[in-house]
Write a protein that holds these residues in place. Structure first.
Motif, PDB file in Angstrom:
ATOM      1  N   MET A   1       0.877  -1.059   0.010  1.00 25.54           N
ATOM      2  CA  MET A   1      -0.026   0.069  -0.171  1.00 25.54           C
ATOM      3  C   MET A   1       0.971   1.276   0.151  1.00 25.54           C
ATOM      4  SD  MET A   1      -1.338  -0.419   4.008  1.00 25.54           S
ATOM      5  CE  MET A   1      -0.257  -0.672   5.188  1.00 25.54           C
ATOM      6  N   MET A   2       0.530   2.146  -0.610  1.00 27.30           N
ATOM      7  CA  MET A   2       1.497   3.240  -0.930  1.00 27.30           C
ATOM      8  C   MET A   2       0.716   4.527  -1.639  1.00 27.30           C
ATOM      9  SD  MET A   2       3.673   2.572  -4.547  1.00 27.30           S
ATOM     10  CE  MET A   2       2.896   2.173  -5.917  1.00 27.30           C
ATOM     11  N   ILE A   3       1.216   5.581  -1.456  1.00 24.42           N
ATOM     12  CA  ILE A   3       0.755   6.852  -2.229  1.00 24.42           C
ATOM     13  C   ILE A   3       1.997   7.453  -2.944  1.00 24.42           C
ATOM     14  CG2 ILE A   3      -0.193   9.016  -1.722  1.00 24.42           C
ATOM     15  CD1 ILE A   3      -0.944   8.053   1.214  1.00 24.42           C
ATOM     16  N   LYS A   4       1.487   7.634  -4.111  1.00 22.60           N
ATOM     17  CA  LYS A   4       2.729   8.482  -4.913  1.00 22.60           C
ATOM     18  C   LYS A   4       2.122  10.147  -5.046  1.00 22.60           C
ATOM     19  CE  LYS A   4       2.236   5.959  -8.621  1.00 22.60           C
ATOM     20  NZ  LYS A   4       2.532   5.063  -9.767  1.00 22.60           N
ATOM     21  N   PHE A   5       3.140  10.945  -5.074  1.00 21.08           N
ATOM     22  CA  PHE A   5       2.865  12.535  -5.275  1.00 21.08           C
ATOM     23  C   PHE A   5       4.041  13.159  -6.239  1.00 21.08           C
ATOM     24  CE2 PHE A   5       0.872  12.247  -1.061  1.00 21.08           C
ATOM     25  CZ  PHE A   5       0.160  13.377  -1.138  1.00 21.08           C
ATOM     26  N   ARG A   6       3.594  13.973  -6.690  1.00 16.08           N
ATOM     27  CA  ARG A   6       4.482  14.685  -8.056  1.00 16.08           C
ATOM     28  C   ARG A   6       3.655  16.023  -8.136  1.00 16.08           C
ATOM     29  NH1 ARG A   6       4.483  10.044 -11.666  1.00 16.08           N
ATOM     30  NH2 ARG A   6       2.773  10.963 -13.055  1.00 16.08           N
TER      31      ARG A   6
ATOM     32  N   ASN B   1      -0.827   1.655   9.005  1.00 13.62           N
ATOM     33  CA  ASN B   1      -1.846   0.870   8.673  1.00 13.62           C
ATOM     34  C   ASN B   1      -2.716   1.427   7.411  1.00 13.62           C
ATOM     35  OD1 ASN B   1      -1.427  -0.207  11.440  1.00 13.62           O
ATOM     36  ND2 ASN B   1      -1.894   1.771  12.200  1.00 13.62           N
ATOM     37  N   ILE B   2      -3.267   0.443   6.938  1.00 11.80           N
ATOM     38  CA  ILE B   2      -4.013   0.743   5.749  1.00 11.80           C
ATOM     39  C   ILE B   2      -5.030   1.828   5.794  1.00 11.80           C
ATOM     40  CG2 ILE B   2      -5.485  -1.149   5.996  1.00 11.80           C
ATOM     41  CD1 ILE B   2      -5.428  -1.344   2.961  1.00 11.80           C
ATOM     42  N   GLU B   3      -5.766   1.560   7.054  1.00 10.24           N
ATOM     43  CA  GLU B   3      -7.008   2.520   7.283  1.00 10.24           C
ATOM     44  C   GLU B   3      -6.424   4.116   7.574  1.00 10.24           C
ATOM     45  OE1 GLU B   3      -5.933   0.125   9.099  1.00 10.24           O
ATOM     46  OE2 GLU B   3      -7.630  -1.537   8.828  1.00 10.24           O
ATOM     47  N   GLU B   4      -5.162   4.187   7.500  1.00 12.36           N
ATOM     48  CA  GLU B   4      -4.642   5.785   7.733  1.00 12.36           C
ATOM     49  C   GLU B   4      -4.165   6.217   6.205  1.00 12.36           C
ATOM     50  OE1 GLU B   4      -1.438   5.399  10.101  1.00 12.36           O
ATOM     51  OE2 GLU B   4      -2.590   5.154  12.168  1.00 12.36           O
ATOM     52  N   ILE B   5      -4.295   5.492   5.264  1.00 12.94           N
ATOM     53  CA  ILE B   5      -3.702   6.067   4.005  1.00 12.94           C
ATOM     54  C   ILE B   5      -4.436   7.399   3.371  1.00 12.94           C
ATOM     55  CG2 ILE B   5      -5.374   4.697   2.423  1.00 12.94           C
ATOM     56  CD1 ILE B   5      -2.797   4.097   0.774  1.00 12.94           C
ATOM     57  N   LYS B   6      -5.715   7.694   3.514  1.00 11.89           N
ATOM     58  CA  LYS B   6      -6.316   8.900   3.270  1.00 11.89           C
ATOM     59  C   LYS B   6      -5.780   9.990   4.242  1.00 11.89           C
ATOM     60  CE  LYS B   6      -8.969   7.458  -0.044  1.00 11.89           C
ATOM     61  NZ  LYS B   6      -8.801   7.973  -1.628  1.00 11.89           N
TER      62      LYS B   6
ATOM     63  N   ALA C   1       0.517  14.894   4.043  1.00 11.83           N
ATOM     64  CA  ALA C   1       1.668  15.351   2.766  1.00 11.83           C
ATOM     65  C   ALA C   1       1.223  16.499   2.191  1.00 11.83           C
ATOM     66  CB  ALA C   1       1.733  14.049   1.898  1.00 11.83           C
ATOM     67  N   LYS C   2      -0.044  16.594   1.716  1.00  5.32           N
ATOM     68  CA  LYS C   2      -0.455  17.608   0.840  1.00  5.32           C
ATOM     69  C   LYS C   2      -0.379  18.996   1.666  1.00  5.32           C
ATOM     70  CE  LYS C   2      -3.750  15.450  -2.597  1.00  5.32           C
ATOM     71  NZ  LYS C   2      -5.369  15.480  -2.999  1.00  5.32           N
ATOM     72  N   GLU C   3      -0.827  18.938   2.749  1.00  5.80           N
ATOM     73  CA  GLU C   3      -0.736  20.074   3.597  1.00  5.80           C
ATOM     74  C   GLU C   3       0.642  20.667   3.810  1.00  5.80           C
ATOM     75  OE1 GLU C   3      -3.077  19.338   6.941  1.00  5.80           O
ATOM     76  OE2 GLU C   3      -5.183  19.281   5.904  1.00  5.80           O
ATOM     77  N   LEU C   4       1.359  19.883   4.139  1.00 10.88           N
ATOM     78  CA  LEU C   4       3.039  19.974   4.278  1.00 10.88           C
ATOM     79  C   LEU C   4       3.978  20.186   3.218  1.00 10.88           C
ATOM     80  CD1 LEU C   4       3.946  16.956   6.920  1.00 10.88           C
ATOM     81  CD2 LEU C   4       3.852  19.403   7.432  1.00 10.88           C
ATOM     82  N   LEU C   5       3.386  19.666   2.126  1.00  9.28           N
ATOM     83  CA  LEU C   5       3.887  20.115   0.629  1.00  9.28           C
ATOM     84  C   LEU C   5       3.551  21.666   0.460  1.00  9.28           C
ATOM     85  CD1 LEU C   5       4.087  16.841  -1.284  1.00  9.28           C
ATOM     86  CD2 LEU C   5       6.111  18.043  -0.284  1.00  9.28           C
ATOM     87  N   LEU C   6       2.441  21.928   0.872  1.00 10.48           N
ATOM     88  CA  LEU C   6       1.926  23.150   0.095  1.00 10.48           C
ATOM     89  C   LEU C   6       2.654  24.344   1.102  1.00 10.48           C
ATOM     90  CD1 LEU C   6      -2.031  22.828  -0.007  1.00 10.48           C
ATOM     91  CD2 LEU C   6      -0.376  23.686  -1.847  1.00 10.48           C
ATOM     92  N   GLN C   7       3.154  24.140   2.352  1.00  8.60           N
ATOM     93  CA  GLN C   7       4.082  25.133   2.937  1.00  8.60           C
ATOM     94  C   GLN C   7       5.343  25.232   2.316  1.00  8.60           C
ATOM     95  OE1 GLN C   7       4.628  23.492   7.135  1.00  8.60           O
ATOM     96  NE2 GLN C   7       2.582  22.989   7.347  1.00  8.60           N
ATOM     97  N   ARG C   8       5.907  24.336   1.477  1.00  5.99           N
ATOM     98  CA  ARG C   8       6.905  24.647   0.963  1.00  5.99           C
ATOM     99  C   ARG C   8       6.732  25.018  -0.910  1.00  5.99           C
ATOM    100  NH1 ARG C   8      11.248  22.045   3.165  1.00  5.99           N
ATOM    101  NH2 ARG C   8      12.609  21.488   1.276  1.00  5.99           N
ATOM    102  N   TYR C   9       5.497  24.476  -1.112  1.00  5.47           N
ATOM    103  CA  TYR C   9       5.183  25.122  -2.617  1.00  5.47           C
ATOM    104  C   TYR C   9       3.964  25.855  -2.808  1.00  5.47           C
ATOM    105  CZ  TYR C   9       8.856  21.646  -3.483  1.00  5.47           C
ATOM    106  OH  TYR C   9      10.282  20.987  -3.627  1.00  5.47           O
TER     107      TYR C   9
ATOM    108  N   SER D   1      -1.837   9.600  -6.046  1.00  7.99           N
ATOM    109  CA  SER D   1      -2.433   8.420  -6.387  1.00  7.99           C
ATOM    110  C   SER D   1      -2.182   7.299  -5.305  1.00  7.99           C
ATOM    111  CB  SER D   1      -2.149   7.810  -7.939  1.00  7.99           C
ATOM    112  OG  SER D   1      -0.850   7.265  -7.929  1.00  7.99           O
ATOM    113  N   ASN D   2      -3.176   6.418  -4.984  1.00  6.77           N
ATOM    114  CA  ASN D   2      -2.857   5.404  -4.464  1.00  6.77           C
ATOM    115  C   ASN D   2      -3.254   4.044  -4.788  1.00  6.77           C
ATOM    116  OD1 ASN D   2      -5.529   5.019  -3.035  1.00  6.77           O
ATOM    117  ND2 ASN D   2      -5.140   7.114  -2.398  1.00  6.77           N
ATOM    118  N   ASN D   3      -2.789   2.946  -4.140  1.00  7.32           N
ATOM    119  CA  ASN D   3      -3.539   1.593  -4.528  1.00  7.32           C
ATOM    120  C   ASN D   3      -4.164   1.029  -3.630  1.00  7.32           C
ATOM    121  OD1 ASN D   3      -1.590   1.255  -2.499  1.00  7.32           O
ATOM    122  ND2 ASN D   3      -0.584  -0.448  -3.644  1.00  7.32           N
TER     123      ASN D   3
END
Length: 328
Positions: free
Chosen positions: A1-6, A160-165, A171-179, A187-189
């Protein structure tokens, strides 16, 4: 289980974004970065194969879900010393080495020499209809070759898979601080995982139902066999009582026989179910692990049913009159 960010607005994620997220995210098991370097050819002796070259960080296998089939993956020293080492995929290993052990072999990719240290399973990437050769170099070596700290994709794996969302939102909120104002592709599986889990649950319930039916049928069979045994061995029971056998000893005789039958039947059932599960797991590419606890529970259930089934016939045997039994 993973999340990909670009990033989708022309800007590029940087290597230090990975450390930034790692220090601040909750529920994160692993994070890695990977970036395409080039499409080229790899050469080994007189063989040439087309491939794609990717730079990856140290925890790439944990986040990508790819399995190491042979050799090893990059370690901290490889990254720190910019070692010219590569890990190749299984598809490339078969095409290039044709059965030879690739570990330790020197190959040339993009006109540069590398030593093969590992082989990973081949996985189709988005948009690919068939597998292609891929090699992986350390992200530090890619940085030297390209002169850039840019990375293409961040991969995040939750604990945990339940925490994927929740992890994706963090990650979005933290990356918005930098960008600020950045547009992210994520995307995630999770759907694939849930579908796989549903399939596993369905198969498990089917096997559980089959096990319950088997236990009930086995219990009836043990009871019938014991009743028939009592009827056929009336003289034997009478003789045992006549020479001093107690009712308890008579009951134990049949109980021990039932335990033996239950052990044999339970062992055969566990072996059969284990073999069938291996076949199903291989056919549908499902995860499976044999657990001794489950086998012990199944065997205990078999013994319980066997003892329960033999109780009434054993009691009937103890009530036989020795004189009538001998005359019969």
């Amino acid at each position: 289980m993973m999340i990909k960010f670009r990033l989708n607005d022309g800007r590029k994620l940087q290597l230090d974004d990975m450390e930034f997220l790692k220090q601040r995210m909750r529920g994160l098991q692993a994070i890695s970065a990977d970036h395409w370097l080039s499409n080229d050819q790899i050469i080994f002796q007189d063989k040439q194969v087309k491939l794609a070259i990717f730079g990856v960080s140290q925890d790439y296998l944990l986040t990508s879900g790819e399995s190491l089939l042979q050799g090893r993956f990059f370690n901290a020293d490889d990254f720190a010393n910019y070692q010219p080492l590569v890990v190749i995929d299984e598809f490339l290993a078969e095409r290039l080495f044709q059965g030879e052990n690739p570990i330790g072999k020197r190959v040339y990719a993009a006109n540069k020499p590398y030593i093969v240290i590992g082989v990973v399973e081949t996985k189709l990437r988005s948009g690919d209809d068939e597998p292609r050769g891929e090699i992986f170099i350390s992200m530090s070596l890619r940085k030297v070759l390209k002169g850039s700290y840019d990375i293409g994709t961040l991969r995040l794996r939750p604990k945990n898979i339940e925490e994927i969302k929740d992890l994706e939102q963090q990650a979005k909120e933290l990356l918005l601080q930098r960008y600020p104002g950045g547009r992210f592709w994520a995307s995630n599986n999770i759907n694939d995982i849930l579908e796989q889990r549903e399939t596993v649950t369905f198969v498990s319930r089917g096997l559980l139902l089959l096990g319950i039916i088997t236990l009930l049928v086995g219990g009836v069979g043990v009871a019938n066999i014991t009743l028939a045994s009592v009827a056929e061995r009336t003289k034997e029971i009478g003789l045992l009582r006549a020479i001093g056998g107690t009712q308890t000893e008579i009951a134990l005789l049949f109980i021990l026989e039932a335990i033996l039958l239950s052990l044999i039947g339970g062992t055969v059932a566990i072996t059969t179910v284990h073999g069938a599960t291996i076949i199903i797991a291989h056919r549908f590419e499902l995860p499976y692990e044999f657990k001794l606890e489950s086998a012990a529970l199944a065997l205990g259930s078999s013994l319980t049913v066997g003892l329960g089934s033999v109780f009434f016939p054993a009691v009937q045997a103890t009530k036989l009159d020795p004189v009538k039994a001998l005359r019969s």
